[in-house]
Design a protein around this motif. Structure first.
Motif, short mmCIF file in Angstrom:
data_model
loop_
_atom_site.label_atom_id
_atom_site.label_comp_id
_atom_site.label_asym_id
_atom_site.label_seq_id
_atom_site.Cartn_x
_atom_site.Cartn_y
_atom_site.Cartn_z
N GLY A 4 4.18 -14.00 18.29
CA GLY A 4 3.06 -14.94 18.38
C GLY A 4 2.85 -15.62 17.04
O GLY A 4 3.51 -15.28 16.04
N LYS A 5 1.97 -16.58 17.00
CA LYS A 5 1.66 -17.33 15.80
C LYS A 5 0.24 -17.00 15.34
O LYS A 5 -0.70 -17.04 16.13
CB LYS A 5 1.79 -18.83 16.04
N VAL A 6 0.11 -16.71 14.02
CA VAL A 6 -1.17 -16.31 13.46
C VAL A 6 -1.61 -17.35 12.43
O VAL A 6 -0.84 -17.75 11.57
CB VAL A 6 -1.08 -14.93 12.77
N GLY B 77 3.04 -21.89 -0.37
CA GLY B 77 4.36 -21.34 -0.12
C GLY B 77 4.54 -21.00 1.34
O GLY B 77 3.83 -21.51 2.22
N GLY B 78 5.50 -20.11 1.61
CA GLY B 78 5.82 -19.73 2.98
C GLY B 78 5.36 -18.33 3.31
O GLY B 78 5.39 -17.43 2.47
N LEU B 79 4.93 -18.15 4.54
CA LEU B 79 4.52 -16.84 5.05
C LEU B 79 5.14 -16.70 6.43
O LEU B 79 4.67 -17.29 7.40
CB LEU B 79 3.00 -16.74 5.12
N GLY B 80 6.24 -15.91 6.51
CA GLY B 80 6.97 -15.84 7.75
C GLY B 80 7.50 -17.22 8.12
O GLY B 80 8.03 -17.95 7.30
N GLY B 81 7.28 -17.62 9.35
CA GLY B 81 7.71 -18.94 9.79
C GLY B 81 6.65 -19.99 9.55
O GLY B 81 6.82 -21.15 9.96
N GLY B 82 5.55 -19.64 8.87
CA GLY B 82 4.47 -20.57 8.62
C GLY B 82 4.29 -20.88 7.15
O GLY B 82 5.22 -20.73 6.35
N LYS C 25 -1.21 -20.65 8.11
CA LYS C 25 -1.06 -21.33 9.39
C LYS C 25 0.33 -21.09 9.96
O LYS C 25 1.33 -21.20 9.25
CB LYS C 25 -1.29 -22.84 9.21
N GLY C 26 0.38 -20.74 11.24
CA GLY C 26 1.66 -20.62 11.95
C GLY C 26 2.54 -19.48 11.49
O GLY C 26 3.76 -19.53 11.68
N ALA C 27 1.96 -18.44 10.90
CA ALA C 27 2.77 -17.28 10.47
C ALA C 27 3.18 -16.47 11.70
O ALA C 27 2.41 -16.35 12.67
CB ALA C 27 1.97 -16.41 9.51
N GLY C 28 4.37 -15.90 11.66
CA GLY C 28 4.83 -15.07 12.76
C GLY C 28 4.10 -13.74 12.79
O GLY C 28 3.87 -13.13 11.75
N LEU C 29 3.70 -13.31 13.97
CA LEU C 29 2.98 -12.04 14.10
C LEU C 29 3.82 -10.89 13.54
O LEU C 29 3.30 -9.97 12.91
CB LEU C 29 2.65 -11.78 15.57
N HIS C 30 5.13 -10.94 13.75
CA HIS C 30 5.99 -9.86 13.27
C HIS C 30 6.10 -9.86 11.74
O HIS C 30 6.55 -8.88 11.15
CB HIS C 30 7.39 -9.98 13.88
N LYS D 15 0.90 -1.15 0.00
CA LYS D 15 0.00 0.00 0.00
C LYS D 15 0.93 1.20 0.00
O LYS D 15 1.68 1.40 0.95
CB LYS D 15 -0.89 -0.01 1.25
N THR D 16 0.88 2.01 -1.05
CA THR D 16 1.91 3.04 -1.31
C THR D 16 3.26 2.32 -1.37
O THR D 16 3.43 1.39 -2.13
CB THR D 16 1.87 4.17 -0.26
N GLU D 17 4.22 2.71 -0.53
CA GLU D 17 5.54 2.07 -0.57
C GLU D 17 5.73 1.06 0.56
O GLU D 17 6.77 0.43 0.65
CB GLU D 17 6.65 3.13 -0.51
N SER D 18 4.75 0.95 1.44
CA SER D 18 4.88 0.06 2.59
C SER D 18 4.46 -1.36 2.23
O SER D 18 3.41 -1.58 1.62
CB SER D 18 4.02 0.56 3.75
N GLU D 19 5.28 -2.33 2.60
CA GLU D 19 4.94 -3.74 2.40
C GLU D 19 3.98 -4.18 3.50
O GLU D 19 4.26 -4.03 4.69
CB GLU D 19 6.20 -4.60 2.41
N LEU D 20 2.83 -4.71 3.09
CA LEU D 20 1.83 -5.16 4.05
C LEU D 20 2.03 -6.62 4.43
O LEU D 20 1.85 -6.99 5.59
CB LEU D 20 0.42 -4.96 3.48
N ILE D 21 2.36 -7.45 3.45
CA ILE D 21 2.56 -8.86 3.70
C ILE D 21 3.45 -9.42 2.59
O ILE D 21 3.38 -8.98 1.44
CB ILE D 21 1.20 -9.60 3.76
#
Length: 268
Positions: free
Chosen positions: A148-150, A104-109, A129-134, A73-79
């Motif tokens: 945390g895990k999301v 594929g992979g999303l963070g640590g999940g 599943k199991g994506a890192g909150l950060h 969104k603009t120049e910021s990475e959302l995910i």
């Protein structure tokens, strides 16, 4: 005569099948990677977002691989999705539509999903599943940070969609919103859903739980302006904590029930 016709029918069907396969395979070989990349990136451009794809490669049997896909969104990475593998369903190409299944992979999940992209309607479903909150960077852009895990599910059709999520073992940092300190550090589990309709986000009551405390967040964000409230219901331990009460007293509605307004601009 009839026997002769039936004896040649399998051969004719085989020829038709081979010809159809050759046409479909030829379309795939001739279809440039840049065109596929443009179709995928354009699918979100009309919704106020941008997509950046890195390392997109075309494989055999209608398979794709991308090293990294970032939604912005603009120049910021959302995910950010990593090591994305996708498969295109070839028969849909004849209808000028690109149907994909991917994982594929999303963070640590991890994540899996499917999408249908065309000039008329775009739709997508994704389970993670199991994506890192950060790694959910859009939360950090809104000032929400922690560990945390999301896990959850994202569904979208054109400008409408929704997100269902569940955060476990969370360790949030307190967050300031419009000059108010929200005590998110008191909560370890969060679950709920958000409905998206164009530029509007509607929060079904999102429940937050922690040791001896419960809260609900509800309201809307429209045109990046928040109009929400956080209902806080602490237990006996916190109600006996003078430090906690000193910061919450002005939000007291009744004994054991506090309402914190969450209003103002949200900049992502």
């Amino acid at each position: 005569m009839i026997e002769k016709l039936f004896s040649t029918l399998p051969k004719k069907l085989l020829i038709v099948f081979i010809a159809a396969a050759a046409i479909v395979w030829g379309i795939w070989l001739a279809f440039p990677v840049s065109a596929i990349e443009s179709i995928i990136e354009d699918s979100v451009s009309g919704h106020g977002f941008r997509m950046n794809i890195e390392g997109l490669q075309k494989g055999l049997f209608y398979r794709l691989h991308a090293d990294r896909i970032a939604l912005k969104k603009t120049e910021s990475e959302l995910i950010v999705f990593n090591s994305v593998h996708a498969r295109i369903h070839p028969l849909q190409i004849f209808y000028l539509r690109m149907n994909l299944s991917f994982h594929g992979g999303l963070g640590g999940g991890s994540f899996t999903g499917n999408a249908g992209l065309s000039g008329r309607t775009d739709e997508m479903h994704l389970d993670f599943k199991g994506a890192g909150l950060h790694d959910m960077r859009f939360l950090a852009s809104a000032g929400i940070r922690g560990t945390g895990k999301v896990s959850g599910r994202i569904s979208a059709t054109d400008n409408m969609g929704g997100v269902e999520f569940h955060v476990e073992d969370a360790n949030f940092e307190p967050v300031f919103v419009s000059g108010l300190l929200l005590p998110l550090n008191l909560f370890s589990t969060v679950k709920g859903s958000v409905r998206v309709d164009g530029e509007s986000l509607e929060f079904a009551p999102i429940s937050l739980e922690g040791p001896d405390i419960f809260a609900r967040l509800k309201g809307t964000i429209r045109d990046n302006a928040m109009d929400m409230q956080l209902e806080v219901m602490p237990g006996r331990t916190l109600l006996g904590n003078a430090l906690f009460l000193s910061g919450m007293e002005k939000y007291k509605v009744s004994p054991g029930y506090f309402v914190i307004p969450v209003t103002g601009p949200l900049r992502i």
